[in-house]
Scaffold this motif. Structure first.
Motif, short mmCIF file in Angstrom:
data_model
loop_
_atom_site.label_atom_id
_atom_site.label_comp_id
_atom_site.label_asym_id
_atom_site.label_seq_id
_atom_site.Cartn_x
_atom_site.Cartn_y
_atom_site.Cartn_z
N ASP A 133 -4.36 7.79 2.00
CA ASP A 133 -4.27 6.34 1.78
C ASP A 133 -4.51 5.94 0.33
O ASP A 133 -4.81 4.79 0.04
N ARG A 147 -3.37 6.53 -4.09
CA ARG A 147 -2.44 7.00 -5.11
C ARG A 147 -3.24 7.35 -6.34
O ARG A 147 -4.25 6.72 -6.65
N PRO A 174 4.68 3.38 1.52
CA PRO A 174 4.34 4.80 1.37
C PRO A 174 5.18 5.69 2.27
O PRO A 174 5.64 5.27 3.34
N VAL A 180 3.24 1.77 -3.33
CA VAL A 180 2.03 1.50 -2.57
C VAL A 180 2.33 0.69 -1.32
O VAL A 180 1.74 0.90 -0.25
N ASP A 181 3.28 -0.23 -1.41
CA ASP A 181 3.59 -1.08 -0.26
C ASP A 181 4.59 -0.43 0.70
O ASP A 181 4.84 -0.95 1.79
N SER A 232 -3.42 2.16 -0.34
CA SER A 232 -2.20 1.79 0.36
C SER A 232 -2.41 1.97 1.85
O SER A 232 -3.35 2.65 2.27
#
Length: 489
Positions: free
Chosen positions: A357, A359, A242, A239-240, A349
């Motif tokens: 944006d 997940r 991508p 997530v941090d 994200s």
């Protein structure tokens, strides 16, 4: 002993002479006078037949001391298609492609497919012409060769992507397999690659890319993936951190083009595997059609859509959740529910591209989630929570190398999950070519025709003639049903 996957020599001769792309990856041509092995489609002048040997796999040719051709580039050949024969080897090959030998040895691999290590080596030599370790090593070498040829990645990152933790070992392996250093490959490139990481993905024709995109577009989940008229896009990775992938068709070359942005190099093999699964790039439609055409209805379906393949799924859990959401509702209704699920429970994200944006929720997150809030009936919400818990606890998984009957048994042991859902998930998430949801209403209607809908038992019996390619029959029959519906409208 000649490997059983190797076509007869006279068939190889004809395919090589015609540069027939339908045989690409089904055998490799080794030339004793040059010490090089090639694809059947190699544009180089044809060698004398007396100097030619045929091998069932690139690994078998490499094990015999041949090095990959720099002109036709064996790393671009599609993989061996899954089939009903040599099931143990097929399962082991799927596990190797999924990284099994990067994490463990041959004995552990053999245990996963239920045989001893010595027996597995013997089966591999009989089927692929090379040992499991040789197959694994050739996969890594050819991936590295492709990255060196098509990308600007530093050699250290190429080594990481190919599974080498030491650049020294990578250089030695590459020198041994290609008879040149990694840097020498780069100096032979005709076109310098751009900063964008872009890879060519080969397949055996035909492939109806537009038809594949149309199927995926109806099921696309906002925030995670987007399907354009000519391309598929998806966000993935941590997530941090991508990254995004984009898949389009290179019509001039008869290949797909995979563009990857901001990915850790170690993610590249997994991304390539998933893209090949989603677009069914390793299928051998020649073998599929030869069997299915024996049924007149399917012969007509193939005439209408010769490039139809089985669309895969990016993630097994995601496909399974989507299948449960689709129970007793339309495709459009299931897509709406999937969008609500991702918006309510998906992870946000930083957007790499507009609209990408999110997940998909993890199994751990959904096992206790209040899913009734997105409009699900209580029973279906409970089914989803049970599925999430089973996946989180390891009772159900979507890893490669499973037997179809084992997956169906474990999947249907959960409440609210029947054979239809299990076979649908196996068909799209596990790339099981013989999966067949016999309880599907549309299949029963189109097979019954004017005589009325068939029973599930009769549908199952009718499908036996299409083994081991029943999943392809399913897609063709679904499209025939849509054709009939459109004609009535």
């Amino acid at each position: 002993m000649s490997p059983t996957h190797l076509p007869p020599a006279d068939a190889c001769d004809r395919a090589r002479a015609a540069r027939d792309a339908r045989f690409d990856g089904l055998f490799f041509t080794a030339v004793r006078s040059t010490g090089i092995y090639c694809r059947p489609v190699c544009p180089a002048p044809a060698p004398k037949r007396a100097n030619v040997s045929y091998f069932a796999s690139a690994a078998a040719a490499a094990a015999a001391g041949y090095r990959p051709c720099l002109r036709c580039r064996p790393e671009l050949a599609p993989g061996q298609p899954a089939s009903g024969s040599a099931a143990t080897v097929q399962r082991a090959l799927a596990l190797i492609a999924d990284g099994a030998l990067s994490e463990g040895g041959v004995e552990a691999l053999a245990a996963q497919v239920g045989v001893g290590g010595r027996q597995l080596r013997r089966l591999f030599l009989a089927e692929a012409g090379a040992t499991p370790l040789a197959v694994h090593g050739t996969h890594r070498l050819l991936l590295a060769k492709q990255l060196l040829t098509e990308t600007a990645l530093p050699v250290t990152q190429v080594a990481l992507a190919a599974g080498f933790n030491s650049v020294r070992r990578f250089n030695a392996a590459f020198q041994q397999g290609c008879a040149m250093a990694p840097g020498a490959i780069r100096r032979l490139r005709r076109d310098a690659p751009s900063g964008q990481l872009s890879l060519r993905l080969g397949y055996r024709p035909p492939l109806d890319f537009g038809l594949m995109l149309a199927f995926l577009r109806k099921r696309a989940i906002d925030g995670i993936e987007r399907v354009h008229e000519d391309a598929y896009e998806r966000v993935l990775g941590p997530v941090d951190r991508p990254c995004t992938v984009r898949v389009s068709a290179d019509v001039a070359r008869g290949e797909l083009r995979l563009e990857i942005r901001d990915a850790d190099p170690r993610m590249i093999p997994d991304i390539v595997r998933r893209v090949r699964r989603v677009f069914d790039l390793d299928a051998d439609l020649g073998a599929v059609h030869a069997l299915l055409r024996q049924t007149p209805m399917l012969a007509e379906a193939i005439r209408r859509r010769p490039g139809l393949r089985v669309p895969g799924g990016w993630d097994g859990f995601e496909v399974a959740v989507r299948a449960v959401l689709g129970q007793q509702v339309s495709v459009a209704g299931a897509t709406t529910l999937a969008r609500r699920l991702v918006q309510a429970h998906g992870l946000a994200s930083p957007a790499e591209a507009a609209g990408l944006d999110r997940r998909f929720p993890t199994p751990a997150h959904l096992r206790d989630a209040p899913l009734e809030a997105i409009g699900l009936p209580r029973t279906r919400a409970a089914t989803l929570r049970a599925l999430a818990a089973a996946v989180a606890d390891g009772h159900v998984h979507f890893r490669a190398g499973q037997r179809l009957e084992d997956f169906v048994r474990d999947f249907t042991a959960l409440p609210g999950l029947g054979p239809w859902t299990a076979h649908y998930v196996a068909m799209r998430a596990l790339q099981q070519p013989d999966a067949f949801p016999a309880g599907d209403l549309v299949l029963q209607q189109v097979l019954g025709g004017r005589d009325g809908r068939l029973s599930e038992r009769d549908t199952q019996a009718r499908s036996q003639a299409w083994r081991p390619w029943r999943a392809y029959a399913v897609l063709h029959l679904w499209h025939l049903a849509n054709d009939e519906k459109a004609a009535r409208a």
